[in-house]
Design a protein around this motif. Structure first.
Motif, PDB file in Angstrom:
ATOM      1  N   TYR A 136       0.812  -1.307   0.016  1.00 34.87           N
ATOM      2  CA  TYR A 136      -0.030  -0.201   0.038  1.00 34.87           C
ATOM      3  C   TYR A 136       0.918   1.348   0.022  1.00 34.87           C
ATOM      4  N   ALA A 137       1.923   1.244   0.751  1.00 36.37           N
ATOM      5  CA  ALA A 137       2.866   2.581   0.749  1.00 36.37           C
ATOM      6  C   ALA A 137       3.689   2.739  -0.447  1.00 36.37           C
ATOM      7  N   ASP A 138       3.690   1.635  -1.499  1.00 33.81           N
ATOM      8  CA  ASP A 138       4.416   1.790  -2.482  1.00 33.81           C
ATOM      9  C   ASP A 138       3.915   2.977  -3.329  1.00 33.81           C
ATOM     10  N   TYR A 139       2.744   3.560  -3.171  1.00 29.26           N
ATOM     11  CA  TYR A 139       1.966   4.268  -4.263  1.00 29.26           C
ATOM     12  C   TYR A 139       1.722   5.613  -3.117  1.00 29.26           C
ATOM     13  N   GLU A 140       2.321   6.706  -3.906  1.00 25.66           N
ATOM     14  CA  GLU A 140       2.210   8.121  -3.080  1.00 25.66           C
ATOM     15  C   GLU A 140       0.808   8.546  -2.818  1.00 25.66           C
ATOM     16  N   ASP A 141      -0.140   8.500  -3.778  1.00 24.12           N
ATOM     17  CA  ASP A 141      -1.310   9.047  -3.609  1.00 24.12           C
ATOM     18  C   ASP A 141      -2.407   8.263  -3.982  1.00 24.12           C
ATOM     19  N   PRO A 142      -2.878   7.223  -2.782  1.00 22.21           N
ATOM     20  CA  PRO A 142      -4.065   6.535  -2.990  1.00 22.21           C
ATOM     21  C   PRO A 142      -5.292   7.379  -3.017  1.00 22.21           C
ATOM     22  N   LEU A 143      -6.273   6.631  -3.940  1.00 22.67           N
ATOM     23  CA  LEU A 143      -7.339   7.254  -4.007  1.00 22.67           C
ATOM     24  C   LEU A 143      -8.645   6.449  -3.282  1.00 22.67           C
ATOM     25  N   VAL A 144      -9.255   7.208  -2.452  1.00 20.01           N
ATOM     26  CA  VAL A 144     -10.297   6.512  -1.599  1.00 20.01           C
ATOM     27  C   VAL A 144     -11.682   7.284  -2.168  1.00 20.01           C
ATOM     28  N   ILE A 145     -12.373   6.217  -2.484  1.00 20.22           N
ATOM     29  CA  ILE A 145     -13.788   6.691  -3.348  1.00 20.22           C
ATOM     30  C   ILE A 145     -14.793   6.003  -2.291  1.00 20.22           C
ATOM     31  N   GLY A 146     -15.817   6.984  -1.933  1.00 14.81           N
ATOM     32  CA  GLY A 146     -16.801   6.611  -0.750  1.00 14.81           C
ATOM     33  C   GLY A 146     -18.179   6.776  -1.697  1.00 14.81           C
ATOM     34  N   LEU A 147     -19.084   5.684  -1.520  1.00 18.50           N
ATOM     35  CA  LEU A 147     -20.502   5.964  -2.018  1.00 18.50           C
ATOM     36  C   LEU A 147     -21.294   6.253  -0.884  1.00 18.50           C
ATOM     37  N   VAL A 148     -22.024   7.468  -1.028  1.00 17.22           N
ATOM     38  CA  VAL A 148     -22.949   7.872  -0.163  1.00 17.22           C
ATOM     39  C   VAL A 148     -24.313   8.147  -0.512  1.00 17.22           C
ATOM     40  N   GLY A 149     -25.222   7.649   0.155  1.00 18.76           N
ATOM     41  CA  GLY A 149     -26.741   7.666  -0.076  1.00 18.76           C
ATOM     42  C   GLY A 149     -27.733   7.045   1.035  1.00 18.76           C
ATOM     43  N   MET A 150     -28.899   7.494   0.842  1.00 18.81           N
ATOM     44  CA  MET A 150     -29.885   6.946   1.663  1.00 18.81           C
ATOM     45  C   MET A 150     -30.077   5.373   1.623  1.00 18.81           C
TER      46      MET A 150
END
Length: 638
Positions: free
Chosen positions: A362-376
């Motif tokens: 995981y730390a091999d990559y400088e800029d991880p992208l974290v995507i969250g899904l939000v909804g009712m």
């Protein structure tokens, strides 16, 4: 001739003539088109000239690293009385670490007849780091002065005056490494710099240089931290504890601690530290522990220092437990394989989340992208995420120049079996369980912008609106840098009138507060849009699939979704739109039809026919630099 590697991860070169009365022009480049040359010339035209003020010293050469607001990075080398040369790349391929190591790169003077493979540049940088460290040791007295001025004020951009020409790149390198150790990488996360300017503001009015060297002290600080290293210059007074902390950081960074020092010696050397500055001093580490960088865990949202110490955790299928394995003495090929399959336990400094593990790479990559899904609840988040990742695994992103691979093999296999295969069999998926705090899946996408790990979170709607202190499932919102808001046509406000969607509103507040002004990409997905297949304007979009990126189409679709939601009175679904500078809207359908009851379960009779499920993800990838190019830079822009 330096040619590109097979991976396609390349950096281009441009030679810029700055001596013409009509302005700067491109003399030669390795770029593919005149349009690309025009883009980069426009970005660098005002930076390329090498100015000199009467009576003030100018170095023989200088190095400038800028990251453009529209995406992409450039490293500019200016030499007196010669054309400027720039290395340029879309996305995040050309980063600060690479830029700092290229000051001594021998390829600056070569003809730009071909792009340069990132691997070629990286191999030079790895060798150059030793020289940077040695130069930083030689400049230690200057570094102590600069670090002492910065400690506790990492958010301030820095102007340095009176510095030796040969020390400048090494000082920037040392400051960046020290800042990472101080857990302040977000405070100066871009690390744009110039080793010579006449002014400490950007000449084209973009992001001001975060570190800049000037030949003379500016008339006013302009909100910047100004440090004058000139002989006999008057320095701001700093307390002994601050100076001791600066010395200790340099001991840690430059290996200047006395040989054989033990913890007692370390305690004596660091006795002057102030807990108010940092309650956890840098540890005295053995040669087996190598600091990599600060990492924010996407599960618990804690940030911690990641060290490589020759161990990984491997999951034992027979006992269903993670077992520690020492791999430091293994052959390199076996080590790499173990790291690819292995994990590292998150230390969870806040101690507020059950034990959890991150992929060992995981730390091999400088800029991880974290995507969250939000909804009712019942908005269709789980079905949308499942259909979206199913298309990714089926190669749906290949037309956009992206290749995919699993980041966490066990998680990937569990998600495929528990969600994708069930949906492909026509089964309706259950909603996300309450208090689920782990990611659904994680992948690596490789493309022109370099490799990016992407983690996806889907949390139950009721967890998103919990206010009690025990509700931890929505903590991932503190770590996201992209979010997809999911709204179904039948969604109604949780209470009150049409202006409230509590899941959306609370998520927006938490994200905006946690990110502190840092950019977050957003997309609003109107899911279950198959119910609108005969309703304009949704009908024409549901029939349209795209195999190329078009900012014009995305803007038109966003306009139509916005108009539909506004006209239908569900303005609560639009509440996130004004809060995120880059935001798109999409018609999507995860299944293509409604599920029908079949005994105790529900099924999609006739199977599933997803429509446009990749569009929100493609928009997010364009807005976060995974997809690069002129079209990507326009997606979601006002």
């Amino acid at each position: 001739m330096v040619t590109a590697g097979a991976s396609g991860d390349v950096v281009h070169r441009i030679v810029i003539d700055t001596g013409q009365p009509t302005g700067s022009s491109v003399l030669a480049s390795s770029l593919d088109s005149k349009a690309e040359e025009g883009f980069w010339l426009a970005a660098l035209r005002d930076r390329a000239p090498y100015p000199q003020a009467p009576g003030l010293p100018r170095p023989q050469r200088s190095l400038t690293f800028v990251q453009l607001r529209t995406g992409g990075s450039a490293l500019l080398r200016r030499v007196a009385d010669r054309p400027a040369v720039a290395l340029v790349a879309r996305g995040r391929l050309l980063n600060t670490e690479l830029a700092l190591g290229l000051a001594s790169w021998p390829g600056w003077d070569g003809a730009p007849d071909a792009p340069v493979a990132e691997s070629v540049l990286q191999s030079h940088v790895e060798a150059a780091v030793k020289g940077l460290r040695e130069r930083a040791r030689a400049a230690r007295s200057s570094l102590v002065t600069v670090l002492s001025a910065l400690l506790g004020r990492w958010t301030s951009p820095l102007t340095i005056v009176g510095c030796s020409d040969d020390d400048r790149v090494a000082i920037i390198w040392a400051l960046r490494e020290a800042g990472r150790r101080e857990r302040e990488r977000r405070a100066m996360r871009q690390w744009s710099f110039s080793t010579y300017e006449l002014s400490d503001t950007d000449p084209v009015g973009a992001l001001a240089f975060e570190v800049v060297f000037l030949p003379a002290k500016p008339d006013s600080d302009g909100g910047r931290r100004v440090v004058d290293l000139s002989p006999f210059a008057r320095q701001d007074r700093v307390g002994p504890k601050v100076a001791a902390r600066a010395e200790a950081l340099l001991d840690w960074l430059l290996g200047a601690a006395p040989a054989g020092s033990d913890s007692d010696a370390a305690e004596g050397r660091l006795a002057g530290w102030s807990p108010a500055l940092n309650p956890e001093p840098p540890p005295v580490e053995s040669t087996q522990r190598r600091f990599v960088r600060a990492v924010r865990c996407p599960t618990c949202a804690d940030e911690f220092d990641w060290f490589e110490d020759g161990t990984v955790f491997l999951f034992d299928e027979t006992t269903s437990r993670y077992e520690s394995a020492g791999i430091g003495s293994w052959e390199p090929v076996k080590q790499a394989d173990a790291r690819r399959r292995g994990y590292r336990r998150c230390p969870n400094p806040s101690a507020d989340t059950p034990e959890h593990y991150l992929p060992a790479t995981y730390a091999d990559y400088e800029d991880p992208l974290v995507i969250g899904l939000v909804g009712m609840s019942l908005s269709g988040k789980t079905h949308l995420l499942t259909a979206m990742l199913r298309e990714v695994y089926r190669g749906g992103l290949q037309p956009f120049g992206l290749r995919h691979a699993a980041l966490d093999f066990r998680r990937h296999q569990a998600f495929r079996r528990g969600f994708i295969e069930r949906l492909e069999r026509g089964e309706a998926l259950p909603g996300t369980g309450s208090e689920v705090v782990d990611a659904m899946d994680a992948v690596i996408l490789r493309g022109p912008g370099g490799p990016r790990p992407i983690t996806f979170f889907d949390v139950a709607g009721e967890d998103l609106v919990r206010h009690d202190v025990h509700g931890k499932a929505a903590r991932f919102l503190l770590a996201v840098n992209a979010v997809i808001f999911v709204h179904a046509p039948e969604d109604r406000p949780t209470r009150g009138g049409f202006g409230e969607n509590e899941a959306f509103d609370l998520a927006v507040e938490r994200i905006v507060a946690a990110r502190g002004g840092a950019p977050v990409a957003a997309a609003i997905a109107l899911t279950k849009s198959d119910r609108l297949r005969y309703v304009p304007p949704a009908d024409r979009w549901l029939r349209k699939e795209q195999s190329h990126l078009s900012a014009t189409d995305m803007r038109a679709e966003s306009r139509d979704v916005f108009a539909y939601l506004h006209h239908s009175g569900t303005t609560a679904a639009l509440n996130p739109f004004p809060e995120f500078p880059r935001c798109t809207l999409h018609f999507v359908s995860a299944s293509g039809r409604d599920a029908s009851s079949a005994g105790a379960s529900s099924r999609f009779a006739g199977g599933i026919r997803p429509a446009r499920v990749l569009q929100p993800l493609i928009a997010i990838l364009a807005m976060t630099g995974v997809l690069t190019g002129p079209e990507a830079e326009k997606v979601g822009a006002p």
